[in-house]
Design a protein around this motif. Structure first.
Motif, PDB file in Angstrom:
ATOM      1  N   GLU B  43      32.814  20.465   3.211  1.00 49.47           N
ATOM      2  CA  GLU B  43      32.944  19.159   3.840  1.00 49.47           C
ATOM      3  C   GLU B  43      33.627  19.290   5.197  1.00 49.47           C
ATOM      4  O   GLU B  43      34.509  20.123   5.391  1.00 49.47           O
ATOM      5  CB  GLU B  43      33.757  18.224   2.938  1.00 49.47           C
ATOM      6  N   ASN B  44      33.207  18.434   6.104  1.00 47.70           N
ATOM      7  CA  ASN B  44      33.763  18.387   7.453  1.00 47.70           C
ATOM      8  C   ASN B  44      33.579  19.681   8.247  1.00 47.70           C
ATOM      9  O   ASN B  44      34.272  19.897   9.250  1.00 47.70           O
ATOM     10  CB  ASN B  44      35.261  18.034   7.416  1.00 47.70           C
ATOM     11  N   ARG B  45      32.661  20.486   7.768  1.00 49.38           N
ATOM     12  CA  ARG B  45      32.332  21.708   8.496  1.00 49.38           C
ATOM     13  C   ARG B  45      30.841  21.655   8.822  1.00 49.38           C
ATOM     14  O   ARG B  45      30.064  21.024   8.106  1.00 49.38           O
ATOM     15  CB  ARG B  45      32.646  22.939   7.646  1.00 49.38           C
ATOM     16  N   ARG B  78      26.659  14.305   9.524  1.00 52.93           N
ATOM     17  CA  ARG B  78      26.890  13.567  10.750  1.00 52.93           C
ATOM     18  C   ARG B  78      26.540  14.498  11.901  1.00 52.93           C
ATOM     19  O   ARG B  78      27.131  15.570  12.051  1.00 52.93           O
ATOM     20  CB  ARG B  78      28.353  13.124  10.844  1.00 52.93           C
ATOM     21  N   PHE B  86      27.594  18.097  10.844  1.00 54.03           N
ATOM     22  CA  PHE B  86      28.734  18.215   9.940  1.00 54.03           C
ATOM     23  C   PHE B  86      28.505  17.565   8.582  1.00 54.03           C
ATOM     24  O   PHE B  86      27.906  16.495   8.483  1.00 54.03           O
ATOM     25  CB  PHE B  86      29.978  17.614  10.602  1.00 54.03           C
ATOM     26  N   VAL B  88      29.301  15.415   5.596  1.00 59.22           N
ATOM     27  CA  VAL B  88      30.129  14.236   5.334  1.00 59.22           C
ATOM     28  C   VAL B  88      30.735  14.351   3.935  1.00 59.22           C
ATOM     29  O   VAL B  88      30.005  14.584   2.964  1.00 59.22           O
ATOM     30  CB  VAL B  88      29.277  12.957   5.422  1.00 59.22           C
ATOM     31  N   PRO B  89      32.048  14.205   3.825  1.00 55.56           N
ATOM     32  CA  PRO B  89      32.702  14.261   2.506  1.00 55.56           C
ATOM     33  C   PRO B  89      32.119  13.205   1.576  1.00 55.56           C
ATOM     34  O   PRO B  89      31.818  12.092   2.015  1.00 55.56           O
ATOM     35  CB  PRO B  89      34.170  13.964   2.821  1.00 55.56           C
ATOM     36  N   ASP B  92      33.495   9.769   1.657  1.00 52.24           N
ATOM     37  CA  ASP B  92      33.274   8.936   2.843  1.00 52.24           C
ATOM     38  C   ASP B  92      31.934   8.220   2.822  1.00 52.24           C
ATOM     39  O   ASP B  92      31.513   7.671   3.833  1.00 52.24           O
ATOM     40  CB  ASP B  92      33.352   9.793   4.121  1.00 52.24           C
TER      41      ASP B  92
END
Lengths: 93, 93
Positions: B43-45, B78, B86, B88-89, B92
């Motif tokens: 996530e977020n990577r 995203r 990226f 998205v978790p 979220d």
DNA sequence: GGGTATTTGTGCGTATGTATG
DNA sequence: ACATACATACGCACAAATACC
């Protein structure tokens, strides 16, 4: 397929008729020419992108490309790969 | 064409099938989602770059972009121009 | 500020397959 | 058989945003 002629009865704001006898790609040619004539698309400036026309008219990409190829063949526009489809000045043809 | 659904039968390590009925871009979506689910792409990577996916799967850039646009539409990733795509978790969305 | 590399965005060209009338 | 139309897929080039040096 090299002797197509622009159908009459289509103006700059015409909706495309998918039911009638005139091919959609020819109807689009008539509409675009009308817009060029009217000045919506100035000389030496690009008309809306193929993707944009696909969006606006709700037709397929290949159909739009058939129209632009036709207009280039007639000398009305100049297709520049990677740049856009440019309106040829009337004096240049 | 706004109602595409992810085909089943494709996992994180699936090869893409260019012959079958499922579009390549949808197959790729299934594979990427599987990898996200599995934790290959945290996530977020960012997931691998478009160019990287083109290399890995041997498909065209436009095909990969269709996939990433689809995944963004679904809220799974995203897209950040100039940075990457990226993950998205889950929390979220 | 400039230069370069990376990454995504946006153009058009082309080919193929499918469906329809 | 043919033309039209759509969807998919690949190729190529340039622009824009970002990051780093």
């Amino acid at each position: 397929m090299g002797e197509a002629s622009i159908p009459s009865g289509y103006s700059a704001d015409s909706e495309l008729d998918h039911e009638g006898p005139d091919p959609v790609w020819l109807q689009l040619a008539a509409v675009l020419l009308s817009r060029i004539e009217r000045g919506d698309y100035p000389e030496n400036r690009p008309i809306p992108s193929i993707a944009g026309l696909v969006q606006e008219f709700g037709i397929a990409r290949g159909t739009v490309q058939k129209t632009t190829a036709f207009l280039e063949d007639r000398g009305h526009v100049r297709i520049v790969p990677g740049k856009g489809v440019f309106v040829v000045p009337r004096g240049d043809r």
